[in-house]
Design a protein around this motif. Sequence first.
Motif, short mmCIF file in Angstrom:
data_model
loop_
_atom_site.label_atom_id
_atom_site.label_comp_id
_atom_site.label_asym_id
_atom_site.label_seq_id
_atom_site.Cartn_x
_atom_site.Cartn_y
_atom_site.Cartn_z
N LEU A 52 -1.65 8.00 2.25
CA LEU A 52 -1.02 7.00 3.13
C LEU A 52 0.28 7.49 3.75
O LEU A 52 0.93 6.74 4.48
CB LEU A 52 -0.76 5.72 2.34
N VAL A 92 -4.13 1.78 -5.02
CA VAL A 92 -3.87 1.00 -3.80
C VAL A 92 -4.70 -0.28 -3.79
O VAL A 92 -4.20 -1.36 -3.45
CB VAL A 92 -4.18 1.85 -2.55
N ALA A 148 0.83 -1.21 0.00
CA ALA A 148 0.00 0.00 0.00
C ALA A 148 0.86 1.26 0.00
O ALA A 148 0.56 2.24 -0.70
CB ALA A 148 -0.93 0.00 1.22
N GLU A 149 1.95 1.25 0.76
CA GLU A 149 2.80 2.43 0.87
C GLU A 149 3.69 2.63 -0.36
O GLU A 149 4.27 3.70 -0.54
CB GLU A 149 3.64 2.35 2.15
N THR A 156 -12.90 4.95 2.57
CA THR A 156 -11.49 5.34 2.71
C THR A 156 -10.79 5.58 1.38
O THR A 156 -9.63 6.02 1.38
CB THR A 156 -10.71 4.24 3.47
N ARG A 157 -11.42 5.27 0.27
CA ARG A 157 -10.75 5.43 -1.03
C ARG A 157 -10.21 6.85 -1.18
O ARG A 157 -10.90 7.83 -0.93
CB ARG A 157 -11.74 5.14 -2.16
N GLU A 178 -5.78 2.12 4.79
CA GLU A 178 -6.24 3.52 4.73
C GLU A 178 -6.96 3.96 6.00
O GLU A 178 -7.14 5.17 6.21
CB GLU A 178 -7.16 3.69 3.52
N ARG A 216 0.50 2.08 11.62
CA ARG A 216 -0.29 1.34 10.63
C ARG A 216 -0.04 -0.17 10.70
O ARG A 216 -0.98 -0.96 10.60
CB ARG A 216 0.03 1.86 9.23
N THR A 237 -7.67 8.11 0.56
CA THR A 237 -7.00 8.59 1.77
C THR A 237 -5.48 8.58 1.57
O THR A 237 -4.91 7.55 1.20
CB THR A 237 -7.35 7.70 2.98
#
Length: 521
Positions: free
Chosen positions: A519, A141, A133-134, A514-515, A449, A456, A517
């Motif tokens: 990171l 994502v 994700a990051e 959360t789409r 997210e 996290r 957001t």
Amino acid sequence: MSNRRVIVAASLGTVFEWYDFFLYGSLAAFFSTRFFPAENETAALLASLATFGAGFGVRPLGAIIFGHMGDRVGRKKTFLVTITLMGVATMLVGFLPTYESAGIWASAGLVSLRLMQGLAIGGEYGGAAVYVAEHAPPGKVGGHTGWINSMATGGFLVALAVVLSCRTFLGEDAFAEWGWRVPFIGSIVLLVISLYIRLRMGESPVFEAMKERGTISRNPIVESLSTWKSTRLILVAMFGVANGATVVFYTAQFSTFYFLQTALKVSGATSMALIAVAAGVTLPMCALFGWMSDKVGRKPVILAGYGLAILFIFPAFNMIAHMGNPDLMDAQERAPVTISGPECSFHLFADEQQSDCDQALDFFSSRGINYTRQPTNGAASSDPLVVSVGDQEISGFDKPAFEAALVSAGYPEKADPDKINHVGIILVIIALMTCTGMAYGPTAAILAEMFPAKVRYTSLSVPYHFGAGWFGGFLPLVSQLIVAMTGNVYAGLWYPVIVTIFAFLILAFLIRETRGTPLDQ
């Protein structure tokens, strides 16, 4: 580092995790006689499933330990440790002595290695999800992290291929004697490949930026639970995302296999082949629905998967039953089994059932045959047991008479290969796995997210592994317990349905979309 390489490197741990999951899960009935006392078949199977679940039970502890390490030391270093522990534990299962040669020490050894695997996996998924994700570009994502979940199916397929190959080339006798060890020992190949690729990876850019700014958390688990707002977020993530997604996944990819093999008496090889074809067709589903969640949002996709699963699970298993063993379904409709007499219960972990009634429940439960309990009003414990198979009545516990009555009533000993509707079963399983793709595909993205970068790894891992470990991991055991206690082979399906209903409501009303957001915060 290319996005493809990041996804492959992170996904290898998921392949390993599910390779081990399906390897042990598919051999649970086999292990029950190798590592536990075999006097009571049902109890031995349940003990084997409990050991299977034990690895899941300690996952939250692994999430806390390795989540702390991932937020403090780094994403890369942490999941190098977790995949090494996981790989070594899986390999060592292949070297364990059996109960026949080592007694209780064999059981203890198996449980210990399952606990070691569970601890390691508790830090593996969170690390992979956060790492991908990051690294993912904005707006991608869901699609990128969806491949991590798709690789769970990859682990299934690798395990299926290895087990089927061993059984085919070694033969059933050799596989039963020593060949079952080969898939576990051979997992060292997966470990070496995984370590080689991961050692060449760089650290997460988000973690490196936090390190440069000096904003790394001092105590991630404390910060994750320091306020009611952060604690509430972890709770809704567990009950609304992790629980629902994992029970839908396990029901589609594990319960179907177990149902075919134990309740319907379809051969292990045929059951594996049916699951393998369906899994192969649906392998990209999680990535596809992860990508779709980048377009329409995480919640609509997951909620659609939950809703379809809730509506379809019972009809799906009913269809599988009629297509997998039509002779058994006809016999149960034509000559249902009824157990009448005094109140009694199935004693789950007893070496031997005591009363005639207890033994009768064990007899039919271990054969996957539906039965109805009809306690006699005011019956005393000394009153006789009466078992009816259609219009045939047998007094007391009489195993040969039970077996003869079942044969006379047309109950098949195993499914007739010529009557199995292979295509129909595959299509039903594909439909279930499509629900899985919708529910599970965007899971890593929405969890990543939901939480700030500095905690996290911990905040994602803890709810995921409470959900996957406790609610999902114990699904085979709990479902089988319900079946054994009720005498209804479909009753265990209420467990995933009820869990998914709660997840649907929590996600719909208590979790924000959360789409989009960022990171890096």
